[in-house]
Motif scaffolding. Structure first.
Motif, PDB file in Angstrom:
ATOM      1  N   ILE A 174       0.842  -1.203   0.000  1.00  7.71           N
ATOM      2  CA  ILE A 174       0.000   0.000   0.000  1.00  7.71           C
ATOM      3  C   ILE A 174       0.873   1.248   0.000  1.00  7.71           C
ATOM      4  CG2 ILE A 174      -1.653   1.366   1.359  1.00  7.71           C
ATOM      5  CD1 ILE A 174      -2.803  -1.403   2.316  1.00  7.71           C
ATOM      6  N   LEU A 175       1.896   1.266   0.839  1.00  8.28           N
ATOM      7  CA  LEU A 175       2.797   2.421   0.882  1.00  8.28           C
ATOM      8  C   LEU A 175       3.495   2.630  -0.460  1.00  8.28           C
ATOM      9  CD1 LEU A 175       4.355   1.976   4.435  1.00  8.28           C
ATOM     10  CD2 LEU A 175       2.763   3.777   3.705  1.00  8.28           C
ATOM     11  N   LEU A 191      13.352   1.463   4.175  1.00  9.21           N
ATOM     12  CA  LEU A 191      13.100   0.045   3.936  1.00  9.21           C
ATOM     13  C   LEU A 191      13.744  -0.420   2.638  1.00  9.21           C
ATOM     14  CD1 LEU A 191       9.377  -0.260   5.055  1.00  9.21           C
ATOM     15  CD2 LEU A 191      11.357  -1.334   6.156  1.00  9.21           C
ATOM     16  N   GLU A 192      13.696   0.412   1.613  1.00 13.61           N
ATOM     17  CA  GLU A 192      14.319   0.042   0.344  1.00 13.61           C
ATOM     18  C   GLU A 192      15.817  -0.120   0.509  1.00 13.61           C
ATOM     19  OE1 GLU A 192      12.881   3.062  -2.323  1.00 13.61           O
ATOM     20  OE2 GLU A 192      11.041   1.948  -2.732  1.00 13.61           O
ATOM     21  N   LEU A 193      16.426   0.758   1.271  1.00 12.58           N
ATOM     22  CA  LEU A 193      17.861   0.673   1.525  1.00 12.58           C
ATOM     23  C   LEU A 193      18.173  -0.591   2.335  1.00 12.58           C
ATOM     24  CD1 LEU A 193      20.506   2.231   1.100  1.00 12.58           C
ATOM     25  CD2 LEU A 193      20.098   3.329   3.295  1.00 12.58           C
ATOM     26  N   GLU A 194      17.382  -0.854   3.360  1.00  8.09           N
ATOM     27  CA  GLU A 194      17.548  -2.055   4.179  1.00  8.09           C
ATOM     28  C   GLU A 194      17.372  -3.314   3.327  1.00  8.09           C
ATOM     29  OE1 GLU A 194      15.229  -3.566   8.107  1.00  8.09           O
ATOM     30  OE2 GLU A 194      15.339  -1.395   7.858  1.00  8.09           O
ATOM     31  N   TYR A 195      16.376  -3.300   2.457  1.00 11.01           N
ATOM     32  CA  TYR A 195      16.081  -4.440   1.588  1.00 11.01           C
ATOM     33  C   TYR A 195      17.237  -4.687   0.618  1.00 11.01           C
ATOM     34  CZ  TYR A 195      13.410  -7.430  -1.589  1.00 11.01           C
ATOM     35  OH  TYR A 195      12.974  -8.473  -2.353  1.00 11.01           O
ATOM     36  N   GLU A 196      17.734  -3.605   0.005  1.00 12.15           N
ATOM     37  CA  GLU A 196      18.853  -3.743  -0.942  1.00 12.15           C
ATOM     38  C   GLU A 196      20.074  -4.338  -0.265  1.00 12.15           C
ATOM     39  OE1 GLU A 196      19.692  -0.012  -2.851  1.00 12.15           O
ATOM     40  OE2 GLU A 196      17.627   0.165  -3.563  1.00 12.15           O
ATOM     41  N   MET A 197      20.334  -3.925   0.962  1.00 11.63           N
ATOM     42  CA  MET A 197      21.514  -4.415   1.667  1.00 11.63           C
ATOM     43  C   MET A 197      21.374  -5.889   2.026  1.00 11.63           C
ATOM     44  SD  MET A 197      22.570  -1.027   3.935  1.00 11.63           S
ATOM     45  CE  MET A 197      22.216  -1.856   5.414  1.00 11.63           C
ATOM     46  N   SER A 198      20.153  -6.380   2.162  1.00 12.85           N
ATOM     47  CA  SER A 198      19.959  -7.770   2.564  1.00 12.85           C
ATOM     48  C   SER A 198      19.675  -8.698   1.388  1.00 12.85           C
ATOM     49  CB  SER A 198      18.807  -7.858   3.561  1.00 12.85           C
ATOM     50  OG  SER A 198      17.590  -7.602   2.904  1.00 12.85           O
ATOM     51  N   LEU A 216       6.966   8.320   3.343  1.00 12.19           N
ATOM     52  CA  LEU A 216       7.983   8.368   2.283  1.00 12.19           C
ATOM     53  C   LEU A 216       9.362   8.028   2.846  1.00 12.19           C
ATOM     54  CD1 LEU A 216       6.880  11.572   0.342  1.00 12.19           C
ATOM     55  CD2 LEU A 216       6.845   9.226  -0.538  1.00 12.19           C
ATOM     56  N   GLN A 217       9.672   8.577   4.026  1.00 15.91           N
ATOM     57  CA  GLN A 217      10.972   8.311   4.642  1.00 15.91           C
ATOM     58  C   GLN A 217      11.107   6.840   5.013  1.00 15.91           C
ATOM     59  OE1 GLN A 217      13.690  10.525   5.013  1.00 15.91           O
ATOM     60  NE2 GLN A 217      14.613   8.526   5.340  1.00 15.91           N
ATOM     61  N   LEU A 218      10.028   6.260   5.535  1.00 26.03           N
ATOM     62  CA  LEU A 218      10.065   4.836   5.890  1.00 26.03           C
ATOM     63  C   LEU A 218      10.299   3.967   4.657  1.00 26.03           C
ATOM     64  CD1 LEU A 218       9.798   2.541   7.949  1.00 26.03           C
ATOM     65  CD2 LEU A 218       7.328   2.610   7.554  1.00 26.03           C
ATOM     66  N   ILE A 219       9.604   4.273   3.565  1.00 32.64           N
ATOM     67  CA  ILE A 219       9.797   3.509   2.320  1.00 32.64           C
ATOM     68  C   ILE A 219      11.252   3.601   1.865  1.00 32.64           C
ATOM     69  CG2 ILE A 219       9.296   3.570  -0.172  1.00 32.64           C
ATOM     70  CD1 ILE A 219       7.207   2.063   1.261  1.00 32.64           C
ATOM     71  N   GLU A 220      11.809   4.803   1.922  1.00 30.38           N
ATOM     72  CA  GLU A 220      13.208   4.983   1.519  1.00 30.38           C
ATOM     73  C   GLU A 220      14.138   4.154   2.413  1.00 30.38           C
ATOM     74  OE1 GLU A 220      16.256   8.694   1.435  1.00 30.38           O
ATOM     75  OE2 GLU A 220      14.297   9.058   0.494  1.00 30.38           O
TER      76      GLU A 220
END
Length: 150
Positions: A51-52, A119-126, A113-117
């Motif tokens: 949703i976000l 999370l995307e960074l966290e996701y990319e790193m993992s 928006l900040q949370l999505i950003e």
């Protein structure tokens, strides 16, 4: 690891098409589990994240819940309840539509928006599994998955 080993299949599959369907379902659930593990510390699940992402894609414009539901990846659950949680967490704004009072508008907040950003960074790193496919392999996989849904 092969799907046969992952699900401890000892008899084999009837044919490769059946094996492929099980493999897609298993891998999809595996990916969702991985994403949910990343979201859990933020008290979100894959549907909240979806949703976000949808609202981020429409930012700064508003979108109705019906439009969100049309493009949700996983349509299980109650959209109102999911949105209520995001509003309570101050990640989403809900307001009335000036032209039609029966319609509700949704938009993502700056906090969302900040949370999505983040999370995307966290996701990319993992994401070690994303790098296991070349761009060409990923393109072929996308073509095949699209073809399956035709």
């Amino acid at each position: 690891m092969s799907i046969d080993k992952a699900i401890k299949q000892t008899k084999g599959f009837k044919d490769e098409r059946k094996r492929a369907v099980i493999n897609v379902m298993y891998t999809g659930n595996w990916l969702v589990g991985h994403v949910n593990d990343l979201l859990k510390p933020h008290k979100l699940n894959d549907q909240h994240y979806n949703i976000l992402r949808i609202l981020k894609g429409r930012y700064p414009d508003y979108i109705s819940p019906g439009q969100v539901k049309e493009v949700l990846l996983n349509k299980r659950g109650d959209l109102t309840r999911l949105v209520d949680k995001l509003v309570k967490m101050e990640l989403v704004n809900r307001c009335n539509n000036d032209e039609n009072r029966r319609v509700v508008n949704l938009s993502i907040t700056e906090k969302g928006l900040q949370l999505i950003e983040d999370l995307e960074l966290e996701y990319e790193m993992s994401e070690k599994h994303e790098n296991k496919l070349t761009e060409e392999e990923a393109k072929t996989l996308n073509i095949l998955l699209d073809k399956m849904r035709e």
